[in-house]
Design an enzyme around this catalytic site. Sequence first.
Site, mmCIF file in Angstrom:
data_model
loop_
_atom_site.group_PDB
_atom_site.id
_atom_site.type_symbol
_atom_site.label_atom_id
_atom_site.label_comp_id
_atom_site.label_asym_id
_atom_site.label_seq_id
_atom_site.Cartn_x
_atom_site.Cartn_y
_atom_site.Cartn_z
ATOM 1 N N SER A 1 12.991 28.737 -9.424
ATOM 2 C CA SER A 1 11.763 28.116 -9.915
ATOM 3 C C SER A 1 10.618 29.119 -9.979
ATOM 4 O O SER A 1 10.352 29.842 -9.017
ATOM 5 C CB SER A 1 11.364 26.956 -9.001
ATOM 6 O OG SER A 1 10.122 26.423 -9.405
ATOM 7 N N ASP A 2 9.958 29.147 -11.115
ATOM 8 C CA ASP A 2 8.734 29.915 -11.261
ATOM 9 C C ASP A 2 7.686 29.338 -10.307
ATOM 10 O O ASP A 2 7.683 28.132 -10.047
ATOM 11 C CB ASP A 2 8.249 29.821 -12.712
ATOM 12 C CG ASP A 2 7.056 30.722 -12.982
ATOM 13 O OD1 ASP A 2 7.066 31.862 -12.505
ATOM 14 O OD2 ASP A 2 6.126 30.266 -13.671
ATOM 15 N N LYS A 3 6.834 30.204 -9.760
ATOM 16 C CA LYS A 3 5.836 29.726 -8.794
ATOM 17 C C LYS A 3 4.598 29.165 -9.487
ATOM 18 O O LYS A 3 4.274 27.994 -9.333
ATOM 19 C CB LYS A 3 5.409 30.857 -7.855
ATOM 20 C CG LYS A 3 4.281 30.455 -6.889
ATOM 21 C CD LYS A 3 3.837 31.603 -6.025
ATOM 22 C CE LYS A 3 3.047 32.651 -6.786
ATOM 23 N NZ LYS A 3 1.694 32.148 -7.207
ATOM 24 N N THR B 1 4.244 25.769 -11.582
ATOM 25 C CA THR B 1 5.394 24.892 -11.363
ATOM 26 C C THR B 1 5.393 24.396 -9.927
ATOM 27 O O THR B 1 5.370 23.199 -9.666
ATOM 28 C CB THR B 1 6.704 25.638 -11.673
ATOM 29 O OG1 THR B 1 6.660 26.130 -13.009
ATOM 30 C CG2 THR B 1 7.889 24.712 -11.523
ATOM 31 N N THR C 1 13.514 27.681 -14.130
ATOM 32 C CA THR C 1 12.311 27.130 -14.740
ATOM 33 C C THR C 1 11.369 28.271 -15.088
ATOM 34 O O THR C 1 11.359 29.311 -14.419
ATOM 35 C CB THR C 1 11.586 26.151 -13.798
ATOM 36 O OG1 THR C 1 10.983 26.881 -12.725
ATOM 37 C CG2 THR C 1 12.539 25.110 -13.245
#
Length: 840
Positions: free
Chosen positions: A328-330, A333, A571
Amino acid sequence: MHQQNNPHGKPQVGAAKAQENWDQLSLTQLEERLQCTLDGLTSAQVQQRLAESGYNELTEVETNVYLKFLSYFWGPIPWMIEIAAILSALVQHWADFGIILTLLIVNAVVGFWEEFQAGNAIAALKSKLALGARVKRDGKWQQVPARQLVPGDLIRIRLGDITPADARLLEGDPIEVDQSALTGESLPVTRKTNDSIFSGSIIRQGETDALVYGTGANTFFGRTASLVQGATTTSHFQKAVLKIGDFLIVVAVVLVALILIVALFRGDPIAETLQFALVLTVAAIPVAMPTVLSVTMAVGARLLAKGETIVSRLASIEELAGMDVLCSDKTGTLTKNELTLGEPYLLAGVTKNQILRAAALASRAEDQDAIDLAILTGAKESLDDHLPTIEHYQPFDPVNKRTEALFHEADGTSRRASKGAPQVILALASNAEQVQPAFDTAINQFAQRGFRSLGVAETDASGQWQVLGVLPLFDPPRDDSAATIAQAKEMGCDVKMVTGDQVAIGREIAGQLNIGTNLLDAEIFKAVDYHHSARIDQMIEDADGFAQVYPEHKYHIVDVLQQRGHIVGMTGDGVNDAPALKKADCGIAVSGATDAARAAADIVLLSPGLSVVIDAICEARKIFQRMNSYAIYRIAETFRVLLFMTLSILVFNFYPVTAVMIVLLALLNDGAILSIAYDRVHYANRPEKWNMPLVLGISSVLGLAGVAASFGLFYLCERVYKLDPDTIQTIIYLKLSVAGHMTIFATRTRGPFWSIAPAKVLVLAVVGTQILATLIAVFGIFMAPIGWEKAGMVWIYALAWFLVNDRLKLIAYRMFDPNEDAWLDKAGTPIHRLLNRFHR
């Protein structure tokens, strides 16, 4: 110091050899390698270099639309279907020919349209590039299209420009560069003389000259595009369909060959035998399977769309169901992607209201600066509505590194307020040496937590600067992120955070969200030949997240996890995420993503945050269960019909059903089974995956049970009731139709058939088609009539065997899947007690 340390490839200038690490060369070395001077190139040099290195644009490999559509008619299952269609035409079975051709075309159209909707990631990337550039050629500055830039060109960039190529900054003031489209991080970065700036970044402050060293595919942006273009994956769904198809085709070919050999040995009429073998082959081949599975996913895609989740590649639904690692992108998101004020550090005698007031006075809302807006928003509740009027405002610039405001207090005294880099603010104060130790300690503590520090100062009545303290700024986690990640882990999906931010910032957010604090710095990737390093690969698998990551790192992280057997979701929202989104088994573009990210992704989220991803995973797992239950049903039925008919012909020299009956079975059962796309199921709390030994095992058990049931009925009809062959054929047809369609109610659950109530549409579809099949048998349409009494007996016989089959299914699950819930050991309900007595 610039952040990018990875090579971008040597532009092809003259006979120069490929050279790595261009952005690590000095300006003098760069001029030598590029064979240019700071006076710019001549027109002749530009033409020569255009011929060698090409235009400054991304090349796109276009796929012919017609060839793309025709590719859906290529593969083992399509081949067998096409052969069956050709044979049907040769023997002039036009009804069979039409049915087969229709199913083949429908499946191709559904698959092609869904893939076509995905769009083109390369086109989206191209739209982000700059359109024009100011360049010095033949000794004078001129405006040229950005596509005409070549390595060695001298360009001028200023506020608002999109950088047209990778370039090295020359002598001049520092500039502020927005690299959010490349790194995903929202705050601009400072770039100074001899630093590199990359194609696609935006100039937010300042003006300077730069020397172009990378164009087109040799830019940071170009590398991203080539990664997107080169990223291809074969979905687990496609592999599963091929395996199922191969299994059924092999079984069909072997059994049909046996029938032909025995028929020839017995001297049966060749034309009649070939005709029957053809129809049997058509019935055996899973003609409708790709269509049913595609429709199931298409219906699921519409359900996901209602939850603001857009599916651009149907097979990605199955990948989402099996996803066990989510990268997951930080920013944006897991976090809110908005700077927020933390609790300030105050020097002795300073109040919180005082420091917030001074910081707010030194900010200006109309500049729409992220830091200014964060301060004004955070200070709003602590301030009076009537702040002094600002007489003069000095905006931030990269040289002074601070803002300053001149204002008058109510008593008429003139004051100044300033905010900026902590050390710059500290240097303003006359007592800097006394307060510096405490000041530095506060800054270091904020830095360890990943916060950005901002010093604040104000002048006193005598005009002397007084440092007030330090304001921490950070991008806070979304309110639902921690709960969402916890739920993902409960569902067997490990979440790894991927960010272009610093390790300290990433570790602070990861700790708050309970992701884990084992974050890898992407610097390790450049120091090791990671393509051949098992140690680095193991570190990637064990890591909780990754910091200071660039596109090629994200791509590599996904690749390593895939090679280690994981089904990987990724993501992202920026151009920097596009290659990894395309490479991942399930690329997910989050809310507000760039066009490039959306085009590269398989799934596009319209709502912010990760919670919608969890909802999508739940729905995808339901869709997978529908597909899995259909696959078991289809294999079991094919196995049941083929083996029963083959044994009947070989052992008893009796054709139990006619060719017309086989076509009717295929039409009624496969047509109604489309309703399974709407069936009611429960999602699993672990990632789903195609377990082919389990699927084939359960199918085989149910298939063999069906064969036993069919021979039992055949024995009763022929030996006990002494019925004529035509009547027996009709009874067998009705049994195969009714019992076959009942099988779906057994295969749709892993527990007893009653453990999950079926959807009304499925019940109505099955009951409706079987009433039609019963009417055909009762009144003898295309076959001998059997009347209502015999039809009723067939229904009772089929229902009794359905209960047996459901029990056998539970035993089979225990045999083929040791982790299966022990339904057989449970007791308490009347049905359980009845089943247990039956088992004993």
